[in-house]
Write a protein that holds these residues in place. Sequence first.
Motif, mmCIF file in Angstrom:
data_model
loop_
_atom_site.group_PDB
_atom_site.id
_atom_site.type_symbol
_atom_site.label_atom_id
_atom_site.label_comp_id
_atom_site.label_asym_id
_atom_site.label_seq_id
_atom_site.Cartn_x
_atom_site.Cartn_y
_atom_site.Cartn_z
ATOM 1 N N LEU A 343 42.970 77.700 63.656
ATOM 2 C CA LEU A 343 43.602 77.554 64.966
ATOM 3 C C LEU A 343 42.555 77.433 66.072
ATOM 4 N N LEU A 344 41.571 78.301 66.039
ATOM 5 C CA LEU A 344 40.531 78.264 67.068
ATOM 6 C C LEU A 344 39.766 76.935 67.032
ATOM 7 N N SER A 345 39.582 76.371 65.844
ATOM 8 C CA SER A 345 38.889 75.085 65.736
ATOM 9 C C SER A 345 39.687 73.979 66.413
ATOM 10 N N VAL A 346 41.005 74.008 66.233
ATOM 11 C CA VAL A 346 41.858 73.029 66.920
ATOM 12 C C VAL A 346 41.748 73.206 68.437
ATOM 13 N N PHE A 347 41.756 74.455 68.880
ATOM 14 C CA PHE A 347 41.655 74.716 70.316
ATOM 15 C C PHE A 347 40.293 74.277 70.859
ATOM 16 N N VAL A 348 39.253 74.410 70.059
ATOM 17 C CA VAL A 348 37.931 73.927 70.467
ATOM 18 C C VAL A 348 37.971 72.410 70.651
ATOM 19 N N GLY A 349 38.658 71.714 69.739
ATOM 20 C CA GLY A 349 38.802 70.271 69.896
ATOM 21 C C GLY A 349 39.489 69.907 71.195
ATOM 22 N N ILE A 350 40.487 70.695 71.589
ATOM 23 C CA ILE A 350 41.174 70.445 72.868
ATOM 24 C C ILE A 350 40.228 70.707 74.033
ATOM 25 N N ILE A 351 39.483 71.810 73.948
ATOM 26 C CA ILE A 351 38.530 72.145 75.013
ATOM 27 C C ILE A 351 37.528 71.010 75.216
ATOM 28 N N MET A 352 37.087 70.405 74.107
ATOM 29 C CA MET A 352 36.080 69.344 74.176
ATOM 30 C C MET A 352 36.723 67.960 74.202
ATOM 31 N N ASP A 353 37.876 67.852 74.850
ATOM 32 C CA ASP A 353 38.531 66.559 75.110
ATOM 33 C C ASP A 353 38.862 65.791 73.838
ATOM 34 N N GLY A 354 39.243 66.514 72.801
ATOM 35 C CA GLY A 354 39.728 65.858 71.589
ATOM 36 C C GLY A 354 38.647 65.315 70.679
ATOM 37 N N GLU A 355 37.394 65.658 70.901
ATOM 38 C CA GLU A 355 36.316 65.178 70.037
ATOM 39 C C GLU A 355 36.333 65.939 68.715
ATOM 40 N N VAL A 357 34.223 66.141 66.217
ATOM 41 C CA VAL A 357 33.008 66.747 65.681
ATOM 42 C C VAL A 357 32.891 68.217 66.071
ATOM 43 N N TYR A 358 33.330 68.564 67.295
ATOM 44 C CA TYR A 358 33.218 69.950 67.734
ATOM 45 C C TYR A 358 34.195 70.847 66.971
ATOM 46 N N ALA A 359 35.382 70.333 66.731
ATOM 47 C CA ALA A 359 36.349 71.087 65.929
ATOM 48 C C ALA A 359 35.843 71.243 64.502
ATOM 49 N N LEU A 360 35.205 70.209 63.971
ATOM 50 C CA LEU A 360 34.687 70.263 62.601
ATOM 51 C C LEU A 360 33.571 71.289 62.468
ATOM 52 N N VAL A 361 32.657 71.305 63.428
ATOM 53 C CA VAL A 361 31.562 72.289 63.402
ATOM 54 C C VAL A 361 32.118 73.703 63.538
ATOM 55 N N ALA A 362 33.090 73.877 64.433
ATOM 56 C CA ALA A 362 33.705 75.201 64.610
ATOM 57 C C ALA A 362 34.379 75.665 63.328
ATOM 58 N N LEU A 363 35.069 74.765 62.652
ATOM 59 C CA LEU A 363 35.769 75.117 61.411
ATOM 60 C C LEU A 363 34.773 75.494 60.315
ATOM 61 N N CYS A 364 33.739 74.686 60.128
ATOM 62 C CA CYS A 364 32.773 74.957 59.060
ATOM 63 C C CYS A 364 31.984 76.239 59.324
ATOM 64 N N SER A 365 31.541 76.429 60.559
ATOM 65 C CA SER A 365 30.795 77.648 60.873
ATOM 66 C C SER A 365 31.693 78.874 60.756
ATOM 67 N N GLY A 366 32.972 78.732 61.186
ATOM 68 C CA GLY A 366 33.903 79.854 61.087
ATOM 69 C C GLY A 366 34.195 80.239 59.653
ATOM 70 N N LEU A 367 34.439 79.257 58.790
ATOM 71 C CA LEU A 367 34.701 79.558 57.376
ATOM 72 C C LEU A 367 33.466 80.170 56.709
ATOM 73 N N THR A 368 32.291 79.688 57.098
ATOM 74 C CA THR A 368 31.065 80.294 56.584
ATOM 75 C C THR A 368 30.972 81.757 57.012
ATOM 76 N N GLY A 369 31.351 82.026 58.257
ATOM 77 C CA GLY A 369 31.355 83.403 58.742
ATOM 78 C C GLY A 369 32.319 84.281 57.977
ATOM 79 N N VAL A 370 33.492 83.744 57.629
ATOM 80 C CA VAL A 370 34.464 84.516 56.842
ATOM 81 C C VAL A 370 33.889 84.862 55.474
ATOM 82 N N ILE A 371 33.252 83.885 54.821
ATOM 83 C CA ILE A 371 32.674 84.123 53.500
ATOM 84 C C ILE A 371 31.577 85.177 53.572
ATOM 85 N N CYS A 372 30.727 85.073 54.583
ATOM 86 C CA CYS A 372 29.634 86.041 54.724
ATOM 87 C C CYS A 372 30.165 87.434 55.050
#
Length: 720
Positions: A343-355, A357-372
């Motif tokens: 959800l936060l990754s989608v909201f990041v995409g909205i914050i960054m005007d629908g781009e 790449v920013y949502a993708l980076v947020a999603l990958c870094s967030g999932l990595t954080g969950v695993i760690c």
Amino acid sequence: MIYLIFSIVAISFILSIRLVPEQVSLVEGEIAGEDIYYNGESTTYESEVATEEARNQAASAVTPIYVLDKTVEEALLQQVRSYFATLSRVALNYEAGDPAAYDAVRQKIQGNYTDSVLASMLSMAATERSNLSDSFQQLISRVYSAGVREEEVEQARQEIAISIGGSTISGDSEAFLKAMLEGLELRYNEAYDAVGTAAAVEAAKAAVPPVQKTVRNGELLVSRGSSVTAAQIEALQALGLSNENSTLLPFAGLVLLVAMLMCLFYFYLRTYRRHVYLKRNSITLLGVVMIVVLLLCKLISLFTVDSANSSTLVIGFLLPVASASMLLAVLLDRDTAIMATALLSVFVGIIMDGEMVYALVALCSGLTGVICAARLNQRSQFVSASVYIILANLLVISGWGLLWQQESRIILISLVFGLVNGLLSAILAMGLLPFLESGFGITTVIRLLELSNSSHPLLKQLIMEAPGTYNHSVLVGNLAESAADAIGADGLLVRVASYYHDVGKLKRPHFYIENQRPGENPHDKLQPTLSALIITSHPSDSVKMLKEHHFPQEIMDIVEQHHGAGVLKYFYHRAKENALNPEDVKIDDYRYKGRRPQTKEAALVMLADSVQAAVQALSSGDKQQIENRIHEVIQGKVDEGQLNEAPLTFRDLSTIEQTFLTVLSGMHHTRISYPGQEKNSPPREIDDNENLSESAAGTESKSDNSPASNPAEAGSTENA
């Protein structure tokens, strides 16, 4: 539902901040008072102003269309032929000696002729005059065939005159033709075709495609001090920077999108994560973490040092979604953290005007954080987690940059921001975790491991002032943890709670037999009611001490409930023996004041406490004897209803019993008999603290009238 509505409103409000760019009000011709930059992703729009300019240029390039009227040339040539025919007729009269021949020529043929020129032309042979006529007509046709426009008539006369002089014609013939030319009434034969020209202009305009204008982030739209042009006004309107474009539609769309996503999350929690959904603290924590991190992301996205700087393009790589992912994974659970990260990754995409790449980076870094975070057992491991998050960011950013062939400078800046993101996420998670733990009463693995360290002040105090209680607590912790692992309960929570379950005995450590020397029993000098008051107060004393040290509520609940509502039967029966009227002795005066166990973990501590004490009191390590004693204690708790409020099944109880047997059979050793444990000694309390509570009072010999004939019987009665 209130939480859901509040979350939708809060998140929509955060995302709506500068959702529509800051708007200005300018008119064409006005002098701009400041520089106006475009802050946003590259945008392409159709420029009507530029398109109109291009079409006008195409129209101006269209050559006017003229229509050639061949009848004009033919009429002119016919006039020339007529003149020469007249000249031939007059020549016949001239040869006959007619003195009026000159005048006849001048009357018929307009021109300024001299007598000598006329005499030469009249005396010329007929064939020569015919040839001269043909040559003159050719010269005229040569000029008129190219077309003569209205404004070019005199120019055409001059061109014909020049052609006459430049031909083989000379002398009187040249003079005669030039004089005739002056007398000819020349007309234009090429007329402007207004209809055809207009059609050509329209066709040229239609062939011009709409002009597309692309505006990139940081581009200067209007310069301070310059006169505002129509093209600049149009750009401001197309980019949503003009007040004329104000609309509520983007905000309505935002609310609808946020509401849909949050409703999906709400139903997910209610269906699959009910342990989070049903806890007010947990659901509040979830909302607070998401909103705080989202607000921080929004604030970072608003930060720009220079609108024309390329760093603005990649500011989205700084948004620390991974901090929320790690916090939720540690404080709640993995699956909830994964959904929140999405959800936060989608909201990041909205914050960054629908781009994307920013949502993708947020999603990958967030999932990595969950695993760690799933492997975190101490706060320092946030550092290693940040390394993995950084690696994930760098891989995604590099892959994206290479995929779309971005400039190396942009990729390099993006990588730096991705590195900072990993560090920032870890710092935020590590810094916020203690506040969230204490503020929401969440007990994390990290907190439990810290509390299990023997360097904790309370454990140190137990070791120094009540070593017997400490050793008993450690044994109970090991026993309860093994059973917890067997039935799927929280083993770490059980072990830590066991370490502290009797910490209240530090107030009066020598009133409990495990801390006494042989022959020293202060209960021998006390009334049973007072002894019972001292013994039953240790759970509440423990809770008070834990509160002073800011322990998690889960541990305090287990400590409070580990005796349930059990009765100190030894002191109760002794009071009845000593009372003049046994009926006056109230059993509630000898009952623990705690609640019955409410969770599996609290029930396990109760059972482990009672079983460990009961088995340790055995003089023999015979496995069958240990098994019988374990069964007696557990069955006694069931019969008394002490486990009625705990979510344990019969299968769980069977598993617990077998686990206790396995562990205790391996660790049991012969115990030194305490004074008063002879055949007719008073019963020793083997409640949840067999070697800790009433046994402290049972060191003196009693008569066979005691309520139980031996410690084993007392234990099964006391703790069942």
